[in-house]
Design a protein around this motif. Structure first.
Motif, PDB file in Angstrom:
ATOM      1  N   VAL A 152       0.937  -1.372  -0.129  1.00  0.00           N
ATOM      2  CA  VAL A 152      -0.199   0.189   0.237  1.00  0.00           C
ATOM      3  C   VAL A 152       0.904   1.282  -0.393  1.00  0.00           C
ATOM      4  O   VAL A 152       2.097   1.228   0.459  1.00  0.00           O
ATOM      5  N   ARG A 153       0.177   1.925  -1.117  1.00  0.00           N
ATOM      6  CA  ARG A 153       0.713   3.502  -0.645  1.00  0.00           C
ATOM      7  C   ARG A 153       1.491   4.096   1.412  1.00  0.00           C
ATOM      8  O   ARG A 153       0.527   3.745   2.015  1.00  0.00           O
ATOM      9  N   ALA A 154       2.102   4.434   1.413  1.00  0.00           N
ATOM     10  CA  ALA A 154       2.648   5.594   2.752  1.00  0.00           C
ATOM     11  C   ALA A 154       2.086   6.529   2.577  1.00  0.00           C
ATOM     12  O   ALA A 154       2.251   7.895   1.898  1.00  0.00           O
ATOM     13  N   PRO A 155       1.577   6.862   3.760  1.00  0.00           N
ATOM     14  CA  PRO A 155       1.218   8.300   3.589  1.00  0.00           C
ATOM     15  C   PRO A 155       1.924   9.527   4.210  1.00  0.00           C
ATOM     16  O   PRO A 155       2.232  10.167   3.835  1.00  0.00           O
ATOM     17  N   LEU A 156       3.535   9.498   4.497  1.00  0.00           N
ATOM     18  CA  LEU A 156       4.659  10.340   4.078  1.00  0.00           C
ATOM     19  C   LEU A 156       5.047  10.251   2.560  1.00  0.00           C
ATOM     20  O   LEU A 156       5.347  10.962   2.416  1.00  0.00           O
ATOM     21  N   ALA A 157       4.140   9.730   1.836  1.00  0.00           N
ATOM     22  CA  ALA A 157       4.288   9.966  -0.063  1.00  0.00           C
ATOM     23  C   ALA A 157       3.582   9.352  -0.482  1.00  0.00           C
ATOM     24  O   ALA A 157       3.218   8.871  -0.883  1.00  0.00           O
ATOM     25  N   PRO A 158       2.347  10.135  -0.128  1.00  0.00           N
ATOM     26  CA  PRO A 158       1.109   9.590  -1.013  1.00  0.00           C
ATOM     27  C   PRO A 158       1.236   9.241  -2.234  1.00  0.00           C
ATOM     28  O   PRO A 158      -0.343   8.506  -3.060  1.00  0.00           O
ATOM     29  N   ASP A 159       1.547  10.406  -2.876  1.00  0.00           N
ATOM     30  CA  ASP A 159       1.593  10.388  -4.434  1.00  0.00           C
ATOM     31  C   ASP A 159       2.562   9.548  -5.477  1.00  0.00           C
ATOM     32  O   ASP A 159       2.258   9.180  -6.351  1.00  0.00           O
ATOM     33  N   VAL A 160       3.142   8.532  -4.678  1.00  0.00           N
ATOM     34  CA  VAL A 160       3.933   7.749  -4.964  1.00  0.00           C
ATOM     35  C   VAL A 160       3.375   6.677  -4.933  1.00  0.00           C
ATOM     36  O   VAL A 160       3.220   5.570  -4.433  1.00  0.00           O
ATOM     37  N   PRO A 161       3.448   5.769  -6.030  1.00  0.00           N
ATOM     38  CA  PRO A 161       2.942   4.473  -6.229  1.00  0.00           C
ATOM     39  C   PRO A 161       3.889   3.538  -6.064  1.00  0.00           C
ATOM     40  O   PRO A 161       4.589   3.447  -5.254  1.00  0.00           O
ATOM     41  N   THR A 162       2.796   2.511  -5.290  1.00  0.00           N
ATOM     42  CA  THR A 162       3.472   1.297  -5.100  1.00  0.00           C
ATOM     43  C   THR A 162       4.526   0.486  -6.040  1.00  0.00           C
ATOM     44  O   THR A 162       4.057   0.413  -7.089  1.00  0.00           O
ATOM     45  N   VAL A 163       5.364  -0.703  -5.536  1.00  0.00           N
ATOM     46  CA  VAL A 163       5.472  -1.460  -6.898  1.00  0.00           C
ATOM     47  C   VAL A 163       4.593  -2.360  -7.728  1.00  0.00           C
ATOM     48  O   VAL A 163       5.121  -2.228  -8.553  1.00  0.00           O
ATOM     49  N   ILE A 164       4.325  -2.719  -6.810  1.00  0.00           N
ATOM     50  CA  ILE A 164       3.204  -3.451  -7.154  1.00  0.00           C
ATOM     51  C   ILE A 164       2.314  -2.656  -7.856  1.00  0.00           C
ATOM     52  O   ILE A 164       2.107  -2.972  -9.546  1.00  0.00           O
ATOM     53  N   GLU A 165       1.780  -1.163  -7.726  1.00  0.00           N
ATOM     54  CA  GLU A 165       1.092  -0.336  -9.270  1.00  0.00           C
ATOM     55  C   GLU A 165       1.662  -0.159  -9.986  1.00  0.00           C
ATOM     56  O   GLU A 165       1.104  -0.120 -11.604  1.00  0.00           O
ATOM     57  N   ALA A 166       3.010   0.036  -9.838  1.00  0.00           N
ATOM     58  CA  ALA A 166       4.187   0.746 -11.149  1.00  0.00           C
ATOM     59  C   ALA A 166       4.752  -0.289 -11.825  1.00  0.00           C
ATOM     60  O   ALA A 166       4.344  -0.788 -12.707  1.00  0.00           O
ATOM     61  N   GLY A 167       3.677  -2.154 -12.193  1.00  0.00           N
ATOM     62  CA  GLY A 167       3.890  -3.714 -11.984  1.00  0.00           C
ATOM     63  C   GLY A 167       4.849  -4.288 -12.164  1.00  0.00           C
ATOM     64  O   GLY A 167       6.187  -4.652 -12.984  1.00  0.00           O
ATOM     65  N   PHE A 168       5.990  -3.915 -10.721  1.00  0.00           N
ATOM     66  CA  PHE A 168       6.916  -4.795 -10.609  1.00  0.00           C
ATOM     67  C   PHE A 168       6.318  -5.535  -9.382  1.00  0.00           C
ATOM     68  O   PHE A 168       7.660  -4.558  -8.396  1.00  0.00           O
ATOM     69  N   PRO A 169       5.662  -6.390  -8.665  1.00  0.00           N
ATOM     70  CA  PRO A 169       5.554  -6.721  -7.796  1.00  0.00           C
ATOM     71  C   PRO A 169       6.654  -7.818  -7.211  1.00  0.00           C
ATOM     72  O   PRO A 169       6.631  -7.605  -6.143  1.00  0.00           O
ATOM     73  N   GLU A 170       7.341  -8.439  -8.005  1.00  0.00           N
ATOM     74  CA  GLU A 170       8.855  -8.785  -7.593  1.00  0.00           C
ATOM     75  C   GLU A 170       9.443  -7.575  -6.514  1.00  0.00           C
ATOM     76  O   GLU A 170      10.639  -8.450  -5.899  1.00  0.00           O
TER      77      GLU A 170
END
Length: 249
Positions: A152-170
């Motif tokens: 999940v996204r971090a409250p400290l940087a809410p606009d930054v995608p997770t690696v899963i959202e970015a397409g790199f779950p590994e």
């Protein structure tokens, strides 16, 4: 390692070990011999939080996303470098680069301060570390966050995608911190402590304070903590073979 040995050598029944899960998952891979056996000698009691890990790039390079990093690395083999905290990142990120056939040089640092300075000055292209550690360079405009290595996204940087959202779950990594006991700890005592820790980790005020410093509360049972550690131990064993890692003597 010193802290674990001191804990196991303590002669009392009221001391717990509070440590990052790397003592259970990474140390057995990085060292051929340890003065203790984590699986045999340590009893997982309860996770407390995740140190949120993030992937950042220097602003000196025009890398704006994970996909942009991959494309740049493919277009410029051997031209980019990266550094990271010890523990999970060298295996997880190094394994990703190896499996993706990306040629980036790993730069090892003994201290954090020079690595952060080199990231800001552009001598390091990509840096993987705790979000709270990287944020000052991001806030100063010297580095850019590419992704959060969590579910999940971090409250400290809410606009930054997770690696899963970015397409790199590994590239998902959880810097799990928790409590451990000694071998022979009664199950009833372990479960009672775990229950108390879960109650605290579920408190909204505690969760907010952790989020403010780049951590995420992770309440959980002893069984869930043990299963998570087993999962990471298997994953790291595979990644160590992938990157042809050699343990120290």
């Amino acid at each position: 390692m010193i802290g674990v040995s001191a804990f196991l050598g303590s002669d009392d029944d009221h001391t717990l070990l509070y440590a990052i899960s790397a003592v259970f998952t990474v140390l057995p891979i990085t060292h051929e011999k340890l003065p203790f056996d984590p699986v045999r000698d340590l009893v997982p009691i309860s996770p407390t939080s995740d140190v949120v890990l993030a992937i950042a790039a220097t602003e000196k390079k025009s890398i704006r996303s994970l996909d942009g990093l991959v494309q740049t690395a493919r277009a410029q083999p051997g031209k980019l470098n990266w550094a990271s905290s010890p523990g999970l990142p060298p295996f997880v990120v190094g394994g990703f680069f190896k499996n993706s056939k990306l040629d980036l040089a790993f730069v090892s640092y003994r201290d954090l301060a020079p690595a952060l300075q080199d990231l800001g000055e552009g001598r390091i292209d990509v840096f993987v570390h705790a979000l709270g550690v990287i944020m000052p360079q991001v806030q100063s405009g010297r580095a850019r966050l590419l992704a959060i290595a969590s579910d999940v996204r971090a409250p400290l940087a809410p606009d930054v995608p997770t690696v899963i959202e970015a397409g790199f779950p590994e590239l998902r990594m959880d810097g799990v911190v928790g409590f451990f006991g000694k071998r022979g700890m009664p199950d009833a005592l372990r479960d009672r402590i775990a229950s108390d820790v879960r109650a605290i980790a579920s408190d909204s005020g505690i969760r907010e304070k952790l989020a403010a410093v780049g951590q995420a509360a992770r309440p959980g049972t002893a069984a869930e903590f043990a299963a998570l550690l087993d999962e990471y131990r298997r994953r790291l064993a595979y990644l160590a073979k992938t990157i042809d890692f050699r343990a120290t003597q």
